[in-house]
Design an enzyme around this catalytic site. Structure first.
Site, PDB file in Angstrom:
ATOM      1  N   LYS A 205      -7.724  -9.353  -1.381  1.00 21.00           N
ATOM      2  CA  LYS A 205      -7.891  -9.536   0.063  1.00 21.00           C
ATOM      3  C   LYS A 205      -8.692 -10.798   0.349  1.00 21.00           C
ATOM      4  CE  LYS A 205      -5.721  -5.762  -0.030  1.00 21.00           C
ATOM      5  NZ  LYS A 205      -4.914  -5.553  -1.254  1.00 21.00           N
TER       6      LYS A 205
ATOM      7  N   GLY B  34       9.722  -6.865  -9.111  1.00 20.40           N
ATOM      8  CA  GLY B  34       9.135  -5.775  -8.353  1.00 20.40           C
ATOM      9  C   GLY B  34       8.999  -6.196  -6.905  1.00 20.40           C
TER      10      GLY B  34
ATOM     11  N   SER C 234       7.415  -4.071  -4.253  1.00 20.67           N
ATOM     12  CA  SER C 234       6.652  -3.121  -3.457  1.00 20.67           C
ATOM     13  C   SER C 234       5.352  -3.768  -2.990  1.00 20.67           C
ATOM     14  CB  SER C 234       6.399  -1.843  -4.265  1.00 20.67           C
ATOM     15  OG  SER C 234       6.087  -0.761  -3.408  1.00 20.67           O
ATOM     16  N   TYR C 235       4.364  -2.968  -2.675  1.00 19.34           N
ATOM     17  CA  TYR C 235       3.185  -3.434  -1.948  1.00 19.34           C
ATOM     18  C   TYR C 235       2.418  -4.536  -2.687  1.00 19.34           C
ATOM     19  CZ  TYR C 235       4.437   0.992   0.163  1.00 19.34           C
ATOM     20  OH  TYR C 235       5.142   2.018   0.743  1.00 19.34           O
ATOM     21  N   ILE C 236       2.076  -4.310  -3.945  1.00 21.97           N
ATOM     22  CA  ILE C 236       1.312  -5.303  -4.708  1.00 21.97           C
ATOM     23  C   ILE C 236       2.111  -6.584  -4.856  1.00 21.97           C
ATOM     24  CG2 ILE C 236       0.351  -5.821  -6.989  1.00 21.97           C
ATOM     25  CD1 ILE C 236      -0.394  -2.853  -7.216  1.00 21.97           C
TER      26      ILE C 236
ATOM     27  N   GLU D 228       2.214  -8.561  -1.420  1.00 20.96           N
ATOM     28  CA  GLU D 228       0.918  -9.166  -1.083  1.00 20.96           C
ATOM     29  C   GLU D 228       0.670 -10.411  -1.927  1.00 20.96           C
ATOM     30  OE1 GLU D 228      -2.457  -6.633  -1.237  1.00 20.96           O
ATOM     31  OE2 GLU D 228      -1.735  -5.238   0.287  1.00 20.96           O
TER      32      GLU D 228
ATOM     33  N   GLY E 176       4.979  -1.128 -10.868  1.00 28.69           N
ATOM     34  CA  GLY E 176       4.357   0.190 -10.798  1.00 28.69           C
ATOM     35  C   GLY E 176       3.217   0.351 -11.775  1.00 28.69           C
TER      36      GLY E 176
ATOM     37  N   ASP F   1      -6.489   7.926  -8.914  1.00 26.54           N
ATOM     38  CA  ASP F   1      -5.102   7.650  -9.300  1.00 26.54           C
ATOM     39  C   ASP F   1      -4.608   8.503 -10.453  1.00 26.54           C
ATOM     40  OD1 ASP F   1      -5.657   5.695  -7.474  1.00 26.54           O
ATOM     41  OD2 ASP F   1      -5.304   4.001  -8.796  1.00 26.54           O
TER      42      ASP F   1
ATOM     43  N   HIS G  80      -7.925  -4.142  27.947  1.00 22.64           N
ATOM     44  CA  HIS G  80      -6.947  -5.228  28.051  1.00 22.64           C
ATOM     45  C   HIS G  80      -7.642  -6.554  27.744  1.00 22.64           C
ATOM     46  CE1 HIS G  80      -3.563  -7.562  29.631  1.00 22.64           C
ATOM     47  NE2 HIS G  80      -4.451  -8.284  30.327  1.00 22.64           N
TER      48      HIS G  80
END
Length: 484
Positions: A50, A181, A183-185, A188, A289, A330, A463
């Site tokens: 990040k 791959g 997916s998410y990793i 990013e 994965g 995990d 707002h």
């Protein structure tokens, strides 16, 4: 053999706070770590990636500043060495703080070594100096996490490749990065390296990126990644990887979708509707994965059961089939997120230290993918609602119709909510957009409170915020599910 009241295997985001709270409750506790304190999150997950996403966002804004009517004197340059040093500085700071917290806690001992069971609640620790010691305790908590799963791709064992861990150790920017791959990793890392200057190709074997997500969500993300300049192949089976001097060639078969099998560097097989394709890169990332780090623990010697994929089986209180042995994070399977691991610690804390009756059953699990724009997700997807036979309607709103997005120039993405057709309660949401994770959290709390979409539709928000457009999302006509 050394005796403790509690042993914690793994100094990750569940293991550290748990060990400290056990020790503060007066239990003599040892926490065992085979690599470095902090786990995946601090060392090669959330913290470093990040941080690098933040650097990449600045590069992207500067490079595209003319969109906002701001010009720069010359094309921006990226000092990757400085980015790497900043990343390592923050990682070291977080890791050092975590380790000092352990060392300063009374009744808590840090043991650096690799643990394995030799019997009923008996652990053998192979220390970093090569010696072994034995420990036992009536309470043992396993927070050993996962590692990258490497697929059996022909030729992979003959080439130099990287994982999401080793890629972050590079001190120079890859010229061309091929990612196996989607997916998410993978996404990013792919976007952040692309924004820093790498030419990036993503190869995913499923028909869509992020195969767990709804098709429209996956399509939206694929669209903005491709528009940014990332080459994406889906429905692609990798057949071979080969080392060619300083580059790596990846050959794959791309199954045609919608009758189109044509891609760059490919030739179509009109009989099978597929295309044989190859790409080359200076660097190869495998992001297909993760797998649990349970085999080395020799759990069978303690009688602890695992499933067919070697994830540790637990009950709703996170206890294994062996009384007094628990698994967190995990390694027990399920969604692999830092916040899930931390909540596992909370459940253990509430039950063992505070003598309450907390369970992991029915937990609402949010998550966020930190591409730009973000994907914030919580609750049921449209796919899951259909699979469960739940009557629902969907509400969608393009970010091009969000006032705040128009004002800031962040119009890429969409809002989507799944609502129970009969009760009007919100079941789930996917928010793709600037601050998508924060907007998703508003709906997460609405779901937890049992609010109906009417409460959001007519509620008052400040707002002009992104969250304010949740009013507009639910002003749209809901689309009934086809399965109901």
């Amino acid at each position: 053999m050394q005796k403790f009241d509690a042993l914690v295997i793994g100094a990750g985001q569940a293991g550290i706070p748990l060990a400290k709270r056990l020790a503060k409750a007066g239990l003599s506790t040892a926490i065992i770590e085979k690599r470095v304190v902090g786990g995946t999150c601090i060392n090669d997950g959330c913290t470093p990636t990040k941080l690098m996403v933040g650097h990449a966002a600045v590069a992207h804004i500067v490079r595209n500043s003319s969109t906002w009517g701001i010009s720069v004197a010359s094309p921006p340059t990226v000092d990757f060495k400085t980015i790497h040093e900043h990343k390592q500085q923050i990682v070291n700071s977080f890791r050092g703080s975590a380790q000092r917290g352990i060392e300063e806690t009374e009744h808590l001992v840090l043991i650096e070594g690799e643990a394995s069971f030799t019997g009923d609640k008996i652990l053998e620790i192979r220390l970093k100096d090569g010696n072994t010691e034995q420990y036992t305790a009536p309470l043992i908590f396993i927070n050993a996490g996962c590692s990258m799963a490497i697929p059996p791709i022909p030729g992979l064992d003959q080439v130099t490749y990287y994982t999401s861990t080793s890629l972050l150790d590079l001190e120079s920017l890859p010229e061309t990065l091929v990612i196996i791959g989607g997916s998410y990793i993978a996404l990013e890392l792919g976007q952040l390296y692309h924004r820093l200057g790498s030419k990036v190709t993503v190869i995913e074997q499923a028909p869509n990126l992020l195969p767990k997500e709804d098709n429209d969500v996956s399509a939206c993300i694929k669209d903005f990644l491709e528009k940014e300049g990332i080459q994406v192949f889906t429905n692609a089976r990798v057949d071979l990887v080969e080392q060619e001097k300083s580059s790596i060639r990846v050959r794959f078969t791309e199954q045609a979708q919608g009758g189109d099998a044509k891609k760059n560097n490919s030739f179509a097989d009109t009989t099978s509707g597929s295309a044989q394709t190859e790409v080359t890169g200076s660097h190869l990332l495998i992001a297909t994965g993760r797998k649990p780090q349970s085999v080395a623990l020799q759990l069978e010697k303690a009688g602890v059961e695992v499933d067919k994929n070697n994830y540790i089986k637990v009950d709703k209180y996170l206890q294994t089939n062996v009384k007094g042995i628990y698994a967190l994070g995990d390694i027990k399977g399920g969604p692999a997120f830092t916040h899930v691991a931390y909540n596992d610690y909370v459940v253990i804390l509430k039950n063992i230290i505070e003598k309450q009756d907390w369970s992991i059953e029915g937990r609402l699990i949010p998550y966020c993918m930190f591409t730009d724009p973000q994907l914030g997700r919580v609750g049921l997807s449209e796919k899951q609602a259909k699979e469960q036979g739940i009557p629902f309607v969907t509400y969608t709103l393009s970010m091009e119709r969000v006032a705040r997005a128009l004002e800031t120039g962040h119009t890429t993405g969409m809002m989507k909510a799944i609502v129970h057709r009969d009760t009007d309660k919100i079941l789930g949401a996917a928010i793709i957009g600037e601050q998508g994770g924060e907007v998703m959290t508003v709906l997460q709390m609405a779901i937890q409170a049992g609010l109906t979409c009417d409460a959001i539709r007519w509620g008052m928000f400040a707002h002009p915020l992104y969250a304010e457009s949740l009013n507009n999302l639910f002003m749209e006509q809901g689309k009934p599910s086809t399965s109901s």
